[in-house]
Design an enzyme around this catalytic site. Structure first.
Site, PDB file in Angstrom:
ATOM      1  N   ASP A   1       1.224   6.561  -4.411  1.00 25.38           N
ATOM      2  CA  ASP A   1       0.397   6.538  -3.203  1.00 25.38           C
ATOM      3  C   ASP A   1       1.108   5.747  -2.116  1.00 25.38           C
ATOM      4  O   ASP A   1       1.801   4.772  -2.405  1.00 25.38           O
ATOM      5  CB  ASP A   1      -0.969   5.914  -3.476  1.00 25.38           C
ATOM      6  CG  ASP A   1      -1.912   6.120  -2.302  1.00 25.38           C
ATOM      7  OD1 ASP A   1      -2.164   7.288  -1.947  1.00 25.38           O
ATOM      8  OD2 ASP A   1      -2.367   5.124  -1.705  1.00 25.38           O
TER       9      ASP A   1
HETATM   10  C1  LIG Z   1       4.731   6.919   6.485  1.00 23.46           C
HETATM   11  C2  LIG Z   1       5.084   8.286   5.981  1.00 23.46           C
HETATM   12  C3  LIG Z   1       4.274   8.978   5.094  1.00 23.46           C
HETATM   13  N1  LIG Z   1       4.593  10.218   4.660  1.00 23.46           N
HETATM   14  C4  LIG Z   1       3.720  10.952   3.714  1.00 23.46           C
HETATM   15  C5  LIG Z   1       4.044  10.702   2.242  1.00 23.46           C
HETATM   16  C6  LIG Z   1       2.775  11.131   1.543  1.00 23.46           C
HETATM   17  O1  LIG Z   1       2.867  12.528   1.237  1.00 23.46           O
HETATM   18  C7  LIG Z   1       1.701  10.931   2.623  1.00 23.46           C
HETATM   19  C8  LIG Z   1       0.749   9.827   2.229  1.00 23.46           C
HETATM   20  O2  LIG Z   1      -0.296  10.373   1.490  1.00 23.46           O
HETATM   21  P1  LIG Z   1      -0.539  10.144  -0.056  1.00 23.46           P
HETATM   22  O3  LIG Z   1      -2.006  10.104  -0.246  1.00 23.46           O
HETATM   23  O4  LIG Z   1       0.266   8.978  -0.552  1.00 23.46           O
HETATM   24  O5  LIG Z   1       0.067  11.445  -0.745  1.00 23.46           O
HETATM   25  P2  LIG Z   1      -0.318  12.980  -0.599  1.00 23.46           P
HETATM   26  O6  LIG Z   1      -1.791  13.166  -0.485  1.00 23.46           O
HETATM   27  O7  LIG Z   1       0.533  13.592   0.482  1.00 23.46           O
HETATM   28  O8  LIG Z   1       0.210  13.576  -1.978  1.00 23.46           O
HETATM   29  P3  LIG Z   1      -0.317  13.313  -3.480  1.00 23.46           P
HETATM   30  O9  LIG Z   1      -0.732  14.667  -3.984  1.00 23.46           O
HETATM   31  O10 LIG Z   1       0.875  12.767  -4.213  1.00 23.46           O
HETATM   32  O11 LIG Z   1      -1.463  12.359  -3.426  1.00 23.46           O
HETATM   33  O12 LIG Z   1       2.369  10.566   3.821  1.00 23.46           O
HETATM   34  C9  LIG Z   1       5.768  10.838   5.078  1.00 23.46           C
HETATM   35  O13 LIG Z   1       6.055  11.986   4.698  1.00 23.46           O
HETATM   36  N2  LIG Z   1       6.591  10.169   5.938  1.00 23.46           N
HETATM   37  C10 LIG Z   1       6.321   8.927   6.420  1.00 23.46           C
HETATM   38  O14 LIG Z   1       7.129   8.368   7.201  1.00 23.46           O
END
Ligand SMILES: Cc1cn([C@H]2C[C@H](O)[C@@H](COP(=O)(O)OP(=O)(O)OP(=O)(O)O)O2)c(=O)[nH]c1=O
Length: 211
Positions: A70
């Site tokens: 996360d």
């Molecule tokens: C700060 C930042 C975040 N992010 C993304 C990464 C994560 O995918 C998202 C944060 O949300 P998360 O809830 O961590 O992940 P998610 O919902 O996308 O995927 P999962 O199925 O694994 O829960 O933001 C970037 O791609 N670049 C960035 O610079």
């Protein structure tokens, strides 16, 4: 066998860089911070819950190891997850403008009898953003689905004047910490392919738009 409990194309691409074979399980864990829950506790809990939900789905597979992660953006005591809509995205970017925030990423590894976790915390400083820059970036669609409404690996790279910490951690999966956890579980890593622009450009991958 390793399984990534994630819907995020970024996490798939990042984990592949560790040169380890893995399967993908799509889990859907509610991301809601409990009242008064400290930001890092929240990120740790959600990563653990994602890995746990993945393990539940793999219950019939002996020896399965599941990775959940996360990422949240923390400014003062505010936690910015993925924006609800364009207005929410613009509000987040306005709040981040000209300030230094933290990006907290937690990784959890679980198997039938074992659980381990690592956390990466990075500091990111944004330049002062003009209103039209924010509007243009929000209109690009990239902020949606990203914690803090930005992608350091995408158009927001130009907003960043300083990064102190882990680039992969900001993107969603801190690779050093992940490699250490895998090692502790006896899972060998290697070196995956050099990332191509097409591979990291998941906005296009998400929509299936031509590259
Ligand atoms: C700060 C930042 C975040 N992010 C993304 C990464 C994560 O995918 C998202 C944060 O949300 P998360 O809830 O961590 O992940 P998610 O919902 O996308 O995927 P999962 O199925 O694994 O829960 O933001 C970037 O791609 N670049 C960035 O610079």
């Amino acid at each position: 066998m390793l399984h990534l409990a994630s819907q995020s194309p970024r996490r798939r691409e990042l984990l592949a860089r560790l040169g380890v074979p893995f399967g993908v399980i799509e889990v859907d864990v509610p991301e809601e911070r409990a009242p008064g829950e400290p930001p890092e506790d929240y990120v740790r809990r959600v990563a653990r819950e994602k890995a746990g939900a993945g393990l539940l789905a793999m219950v019939a597979v002996p020896g399965a190891v599941v990775l959940g992660a996360d990422t949240e953006v923390v400014l003062d005591d505010r936690v910015f997850g993925k924006p609800r809509d364009a207005r929410d995205a613009a509000d987040m970017l306005r709040a981040l403008s000209g300030r230094t925030h933290d990006v907290v990423s937690a990784v959890s590894l679980v198997s039938g009898g074992r659980e381990a976790q690592a956390v990466s915390r990075s500091q990111v400083t944004f330049a002062t953003l003009e209103d039209d820059e924010i509007a243009g970036y929000v209109a690009s669609g990239e902020p949606m689905g990203r914690a803090g409404a930005y992608a350091i690996q995408g158009g927001a790279e130009r907003f960043v004047t300083r990064l102190d910490g882990s680039y992969s951690g900001v993107m969603g999966l801190p690779l050093h910490e992940t490699a250490m956890l895998l090692k502790a579980f006896g899972i060998a890593t290697g070196f995956g392919p050099e990332p191509s622009r097409a591979a990291t450009d998941d906005a296009q991958a998400d929509t299936g738009a031509p590259r």
